[in-house]
Each structure stands twice: as structure tokens, then as C-alpha cells.
Design a protein around this motif. Sequence first.
Motif, PDB file in Angstrom:
ATOM      1  N   ASN A 134      -2.440 -25.387 -63.126  1.00 28.45           N
ATOM      2  CA  ASN A 134      -3.195 -24.222 -63.602  1.00 28.45           C
ATOM      3  C   ASN A 134      -4.699 -24.452 -63.505  1.00 28.45           C
ATOM      4  OD1 ASN A 134      -0.910 -22.726 -64.216  1.00 28.45           O
ATOM      5  ND2 ASN A 134      -0.809 -23.454 -66.326  1.00 28.45           N
ATOM      6  N   VAL A 135      -5.149 -25.636 -63.938  1.00 29.64           N
ATOM      7  CA  VAL A 135      -6.580 -25.946 -63.891  1.00 29.64           C
ATOM      8  C   VAL A 135      -7.048 -26.029 -62.447  1.00 29.64           C
ATOM      9  CG1 VAL A 135      -8.314 -27.706 -64.402  1.00 29.64           C
ATOM     10  CG2 VAL A 135      -6.618 -27.111 -66.124  1.00 29.64           C
ATOM     11  N   TYR A 136      -6.227 -26.646 -61.583  1.00 31.23           N
ATOM     12  CA  TYR A 136      -6.593 -26.767 -60.170  1.00 31.23           C
ATOM     13  C   TYR A 136      -6.750 -25.387 -59.533  1.00 31.23           C
ATOM     14  CZ  TYR A 136      -6.357 -28.168 -55.253  1.00 31.23           C
ATOM     15  OH  TYR A 136      -6.630 -28.358 -53.918  1.00 31.23           O
ATOM     16  N   THR A 137      -5.758 -24.514 -59.744  1.00 34.50           N
ATOM     17  CA  THR A 137      -5.793 -23.190 -59.106  1.00 34.50           C
ATOM     18  C   THR A 137      -6.940 -22.339 -59.632  1.00 34.50           C
ATOM     19  OG1 THR A 137      -4.121 -22.440 -60.718  1.00 34.50           O
ATOM     20  CG2 THR A 137      -3.342 -23.119 -58.556  1.00 34.50           C
ATOM     21  N   SER A 138      -7.188 -22.397 -60.942  1.00 32.97           N
ATOM     22  CA  SER A 138      -8.293 -21.604 -61.506  1.00 32.97           C
ATOM     23  C   SER A 138      -9.636 -22.126 -61.008  1.00 32.97           C
ATOM     24  CB  SER A 138      -8.242 -21.627 -63.040  1.00 32.97           C
ATOM     25  OG  SER A 138      -8.385 -22.941 -63.537  1.00 32.97           O
ATOM     26  N   THR A 139      -9.768 -23.452 -60.892  1.00 32.27           N
ATOM     27  CA  THR A 139     -11.008 -24.045 -60.378  1.00 32.27           C
ATOM     28  C   THR A 139     -11.192 -23.679 -58.908  1.00 32.27           C
ATOM     29  OG1 THR A 139     -10.782 -25.916 -61.902  1.00 32.27           O
ATOM     30  CG2 THR A 139     -12.293 -26.198 -60.049  1.00 32.27           C
ATOM     31  N   TRP A 140     -10.106 -23.703 -58.152  1.00 36.10           N
ATOM     32  CA  TRP A 140     -10.154 -23.342 -56.732  1.00 36.10           C
ATOM     33  C   TRP A 140     -10.551 -21.881 -56.556  1.00 36.10           C
ATOM     34  CZ3 TRP A 140     -10.354 -25.452 -52.114  1.00 36.10           C
ATOM     35  CH2 TRP A 140     -10.040 -24.681 -50.996  1.00 36.10           C
ATOM     36  N   GLU A 141      -9.960 -21.005 -57.363  1.00 35.47           N
ATOM     37  CA  GLU A 141     -10.281 -19.574 -57.276  1.00 35.47           C
ATOM     38  C   GLU A 141     -11.754 -19.328 -57.602  1.00 35.47           C
ATOM     39  OE1 GLU A 141      -7.531 -17.809 -59.925  1.00 35.47           O
ATOM     40  OE2 GLU A 141      -5.814 -17.958 -58.557  1.00 35.47           O
ATOM     41  N   ARG A 142     -12.257 -20.032 -58.623  1.00 38.74           N
ATOM     42  CA  ARG A 142     -13.666 -19.873 -58.985  1.00 38.74           C
ATOM     43  C   ARG A 142     -14.571 -20.386 -57.869  1.00 38.74           C
ATOM     44  NH1 ARG A 142     -13.485 -22.648 -63.136  1.00 38.74           N
ATOM     45  NH2 ARG A 142     -14.569 -24.552 -62.541  1.00 38.74           N
ATOM     46  N   THR A 143     -14.197 -21.522 -57.268  1.00 42.01           N
ATOM     47  CA  THR A 143     -14.987 -22.086 -56.171  1.00 42.01           C
ATOM     48  C   THR A 143     -15.017 -21.146 -54.971  1.00 42.01           C
ATOM     49  OG1 THR A 143     -14.410 -24.350 -56.859  1.00 42.01           O
ATOM     50  CG2 THR A 143     -15.224 -24.060 -54.608  1.00 42.01           C
ATOM     51  N   VAL A 144     -13.841 -20.611 -54.619  1.00 42.75           N
ATOM     52  CA  VAL A 144     -13.758 -19.682 -53.492  1.00 42.75           C
ATOM     53  C   VAL A 144     -14.564 -18.418 -53.765  1.00 42.75           C
ATOM     54  CG1 VAL A 144     -12.192 -18.185 -52.187  1.00 42.75           C
ATOM     55  CG2 VAL A 144     -11.539 -20.536 -52.675  1.00 42.75           C
TER      56      VAL A 144
END
Length: 276
Positions: A130-140
Motif C-alpha cells: 500500500n505504501v509503495y503504490t501510494s508513493t509511486w502514484e504520488r511520484t508519477v
Amino acid sequence: MNKFVQNYIQDHKGEILQCWVDKMKENADERVINVVSDQVFIRTSNEFIEVLISNITDSNEEFQSKLGDFAEKIIRLGWPLTFVNEGMKLFNIVVTEGMVREGVMTKENQLEIVLDFDEWITPLNNEIINVYTSTWERTVSLQRIALQELSAPLIPVFDGITVMPLIGTIDTERAKQIMENLLSGAVRHRSEVVLIDITGVPVVDTMVAHHIIQAAEAVRLVGAKCMLVGIRPEIAQTIVNLGINLDEIITKNTLKKGVEAALQITNKKIIEVTEE
């Protein structure tokens, strides 16, 4: 978590790390391994183990903070989510095999330890994903915003004269960004003349020309003149063949000539000053 498991992980951290790194290298995609040096890979792997162990020793706030920082780091390194997920599975295997080897897990307590360990590792795995995907979405999302800003910059070159250099293909989404930047930039810079430079646009079709005409009309409505520059011979031929009407827009074949024309429109000129 079962005390036997907790104590084993804490007491054998170095051994777990080395075994985990070896297994990760065996199972990892070469593209993942090759993007970072062995030193960075081992250091990051050590941080991964530390994050997992911190879920045992630290408060929830401290764990979440470490997990967020680690997620941002591995995203910057280019580690895909599948690689991280595989790391969690291998951590489970390494710890289980180690406890069997050390006699911590026996036939008598195996079921209890496995169930307890699974109860700990499953929500931890979900939290990491969950943390990885949310961080990835924010980065993108941040990268998309940055690219949009860079895709259609409006640059003031003289007082009252601004230039928008366009490079690459223009689609509907980008055309919308061009329109917004043109209007807001023309007002902000108090532009009298706006030059749209299409030197770097490979293809000008009916849709692209339509968007440019709309942009020019919008700029005119906010009190500035729009000039289209960088029209190469093949682009001019395409425009003629498509029957696109650019009568209402001033056109020049180079940016240099466009700037010269803009200076005349704004009653300015460049004078060469010689030293006496």
C-alpha cells in the motif's frame, strides 16, 4: 508475534540479511540488479530488513515513517513492486528455514509458529504494498505535472514579447495545456506579441492546426497578437494541402524573423552600440 520468532530474527539479523541478499540475486530480474551497484544493493537490502524488524521493535508511527522513506528510495532506484513482493516471500522462507535449522521450529510447535508468523507477515506485506503504490502514484503525479509545465513553457524574451517553443507531438491533452499556459502567461507577462515556435513539431495536421488557431484566437481576446514561427517547407505544404486557413495569424519561417517582426509591432528595435 511468537517470542521465539521475534528473538530469532533479532539475534540472527546479519545471517538473515546475507542469506536474503543471496536469494534475491538468484531470483531477481537482471535489469533490477544491473541498475545499482552491489554496494548500493546490499545497503538497500539491509535497510529493507531493518524496516521489517522495526515493525517488531518500533512504535507504529516510527515504523510508518521508516516504511515511507524506504518506499521513496526504492522507487528512485527503479525497483518494481514485483521485486519488493518477492523480497517479502523470500524473507519468510529465509526466516523459516533458519528457525528449522537452528531447532527453534520443531514438529511440536511448527503449526503454532507458522500461523503466528503468517499473522504478522501478511498485514506487513499488505502495508508495504500500500505504501509503495501510494508513493509511486504520488511520484508519477508530480512527474506528470512537471512534464506538463515543461511541455509548453512561455518565455519572455523582450518587454511585451514572449515565445512558446513547442517540441514533439501535440495531442489533445497537451493542446489544452498549451492554451492554459498561453493565456495565463500572456496576462502575467503583459505580452503584446506571443510567438508560437513549431520548429520542433514533427507533424502539423488538421487537429494540430485547429488547436493552434484556437490558441491564437484566445490570445487575441486577451489583448495580444499571436505569431506562428518555424514553419518549415514541408509543414507549409501540408497546411496548403489540408486547406487550413491561417489568414488571421502572422506567420514566419524562422524564430529570428518572428522576433524581428515582433519588435517592429511593439515599436522596438535592436541597435548595435560601438565603443568610441
